[in-house]
Design a protein around this motif. Structure first.
Motif, mmCIF file in Angstrom:
data_model
loop_
_atom_site.group_PDB
_atom_site.id
_atom_site.type_symbol
_atom_site.label_atom_id
_atom_site.label_comp_id
_atom_site.label_asym_id
_atom_site.label_seq_id
_atom_site.Cartn_x
_atom_site.Cartn_y
_atom_site.Cartn_z
ATOM 1 N N SER A 154 63.513 46.673 38.565
ATOM 2 C CA SER A 154 62.290 47.355 38.141
ATOM 3 C C SER A 154 61.171 46.404 37.753
ATOM 4 N N ASN A 155 61.486 45.179 37.375
ATOM 5 C CA ASN A 155 60.439 44.242 36.950
ATOM 6 C C ASN A 155 60.066 43.213 38.008
ATOM 7 N N SER A 156 60.666 43.311 39.188
ATOM 8 C CA SER A 156 60.323 42.379 40.266
ATOM 9 C C SER A 156 60.231 43.061 41.620
ATOM 10 N N GLY A 157 60.912 44.193 41.789
ATOM 11 C CA GLY A 157 60.977 44.852 43.086
ATOM 12 C C GLY A 157 61.977 44.219 44.029
ATOM 13 N N LEU A 158 62.686 43.186 43.590
ATOM 14 C CA LEU A 158 63.648 42.506 44.444
ATOM 15 C C LEU A 158 64.845 43.400 44.737
ATOM 16 N N ARG A 172 62.225 43.653 49.341
ATOM 17 C CA ARG A 172 61.526 44.244 48.194
ATOM 18 C C ARG A 172 61.595 45.767 48.294
ATOM 19 N N GLY A 173 61.525 46.409 47.153
ATOM 20 C CA GLY A 173 61.413 47.853 47.133
ATOM 21 C C GLY A 173 59.990 48.285 47.385
ATOM 22 N N GLY A 174 59.615 49.445 46.850
ATOM 23 C CA GLY A 174 58.282 49.962 47.115
ATOM 24 C C GLY A 174 57.230 49.554 46.121
ATOM 25 N N THR A 175 57.642 48.935 45.006
ATOM 26 C CA THR A 175 56.704 48.621 43.933
ATOM 27 C C THR A 175 56.204 47.193 44.026
ATOM 28 N N ARG A 191 52.550 46.717 37.580
ATOM 29 C CA ARG A 191 53.381 47.414 38.566
ATOM 30 C C ARG A 191 52.570 48.521 39.238
ATOM 31 N N LEU A 192 52.489 48.437 40.564
ATOM 32 C CA LEU A 192 51.716 49.379 41.362
ATOM 33 C C LEU A 192 52.593 49.867 42.512
ATOM 34 N N ARG A 199 41.115 36.634 42.327
ATOM 35 C CA ARG A 199 42.074 36.366 41.254
ATOM 36 C C ARG A 199 43.348 35.800 41.863
ATOM 37 N N VAL A 200 44.033 34.993 41.138
ATOM 38 C CA VAL A 200 45.280 34.387 41.637
ATOM 39 C C VAL A 200 46.416 35.340 41.313
ATOM 40 N N ILE A 201 46.613 36.319 42.205
ATOM 41 C CA ILE A 201 47.697 37.288 41.997
ATOM 42 C C ILE A 201 48.869 36.920 42.890
ATOM 43 N N ARG A 202 50.049 37.188 42.421
ATOM 44 C CA ARG A 202 51.263 36.852 43.176
ATOM 45 C C ARG A 202 52.396 37.778 42.785
ATOM 46 N N LEU A 203 53.348 37.910 43.705
ATOM 47 C CA LEU A 203 54.534 38.712 43.438
ATOM 48 C C LEU A 203 55.419 38.014 42.408
ATOM 49 N N VAL A 204 56.065 38.822 41.581
ATOM 50 C CA VAL A 204 57.034 38.305 40.625
ATOM 51 C C VAL A 204 58.344 38.022 41.354
ATOM 52 N N GLY A 205 59.013 36.944 40.974
ATOM 53 C CA GLY A 205 60.324 36.662 41.544
ATOM 54 C C GLY A 205 60.273 35.796 42.786
#
Length: 373
Positions: A158-162, A312-315, A345-346, A367-373
């Motif tokens: 839930s906190n990474s989508g992995l 990854r899941g859908g989030t 989380r989107l 902005r420097v956005i990136r996926l968690v994990g």
């Protein structure tokens, strides 16, 4: 189905609704379904409404079974994932020297809470630490041993989508003599969930998220050949082999997964969840996932970033050098999303469109956005 599946849902505003990982949108058909299957029989028949309510609950069980490729007899409704997990693990037979319940510290907190309380039955919770990757089978290999009675991996974190390699983790558990119970809450309704194909022993899930079924309709699945070896603590008249026998001196567990049920069931959540499952299945999980990926790509292109969504899941679980600024930019668009510490989380579902995705990406551009994990 209508020409545009987005018309099938009542979508909250004011801006893009991106909270499928929390609560999916209400299907438009659910209000009429609730009246037909619950409220009208209640008003017109009173106690005799059970003749409609019980088949409605069976429709929910059948929907879950169809969703995950299982038999109806292997599915039991539950009020929540915590209750489902407790029902399963409380019924696990204790073996000398095998008393550990294993999960990752990255699991959703309710998993750990439910498992820890089973200490009253002689079990001990062990957590694979945060610095070990929960989707790396080696993390599980190093933790699973002859002392482990059960493992509870998350299909989608839930906190990474992995996404965890469920078949491989299940094989490790089986080789060590432990049972595997999968938390599929963040997967069911957006990814294929195939417990029998993976070789896991049991699965818990919820209808409130991607399945758009509202709160209160969790469920568990257990492979048929294992069910009879479990004696869950939370027994009630609907756990009985014949609920309507009414002999207080004679309790016999139901032969199928209904032994995990407990007392009087709640029809309302099951009615709503059945409507959600039917709506999602009518659209098609493949179509929902494809739309999710198109919208993520559209957003990423507008933001001038790349997101690798394999495994990854859908989030979208995003972090940023300026999380407060990124959050403010999304709030300014009226976006409905959530934040956990420094993670935004989107979740794009079928009701979102490419225009929304482009506006979200443009708001985050630079902005420097990136996926968690």
């Amino acid at each position: 189905m209508t020409a545009d599946p987005r018309d099938l849902f009542e979508v909250p505003g004011p801006g893009p609704y991106l909270l499928s990982h929390s609560v999916g949108c209400l299907p438009r058909g659910s209000r009429a379904r609730l009246n037909k299957d619950l409220l009208d029989p209640w008003a017109e028949e009173g106690s005799d409404g059970w003749s409609t309510w019980l088949p409605a609950i069976d429709a929910f069980r059948a929907g879950v079974a169809g969703l995950i490729g299982a038999e109806v007899a292997e599915v039991c409704p539950q009020p929540s994932v915590s209750a489902a997990l407790t029902a399963i693990l409380s019924g696990l037979k204790r073996e000398p020297g095998r008393d550990v319940l294993l999960a990752s510290a990255h699991a959703f907190a309710t998993v750990g809470f439910a498992m820890r309380q089973l200490g009253a039955l002689g079990f001990k919770l062990e957590l694979i630490p945060e610095d070990r990757n929960p989707i790396d089978p080696q993390s599980w290999t190093d933790a699973i041993g002859p002392h482990v009675a059960a493992i509870v991996p998350m299909h989608v974190h839930s906190n990474s989508g992995l996404v965890s390699p469920m078949a491989e983790i299940a094989r490790l558990a089986r080789a060590a003599g432990a049972i595997s119970v999968v938390d599929a809450c963040q997967a069911v309704g957006i990814l294929p969930v195939q417990p029998q194909l993976w070789g896991v022993d049991a699965l818990v899930g919820s209808s409130v998220k991607w399945l758009c079924g509202g709160p209160g309709a969790g469920f568990l699945w257990m492979r048929r050949e294992l069910i009879g070896t479990f004696a869950p603590i939370n027994a009630g008249w609907f756990s009985h082999a014949n609920p309507f026998e009414f002999d207080i001196r004679d309790f016999r567990y139901a032969e199928d997964a209904r032994r995990f049920w407990g007392g009087t069931p709640a029809p309302a959540p099951c009615v709503l969840a059945a409507s959600g499952i039917e709506t999602v299945m009518d659209i098609g999980i493949t179509a929902i996932l494809a739309a999710n990926r198109v919208l993520i790509d559209t957003m990423a292109d507008a933001a001038d970033v790349e997101f690798a969504m394999q495994d990854r899941g859908g989030t979208l679980c995003l972090t940023c050098d300026d999380v407060d600024g990124a959050e403010a930019a999304l709030r300014a668009l009226g976006c409905r999303f959530d934040r956990r510490r420094d993670i935004l989380r989107l979740s794009f579902h079928i009701w979102n469109d490419e225009g929304q995705a482009r506006r979200i990406g443009a708001a985050l551009r630079g902005r420097v956005i990136r996926l968690v994990g």
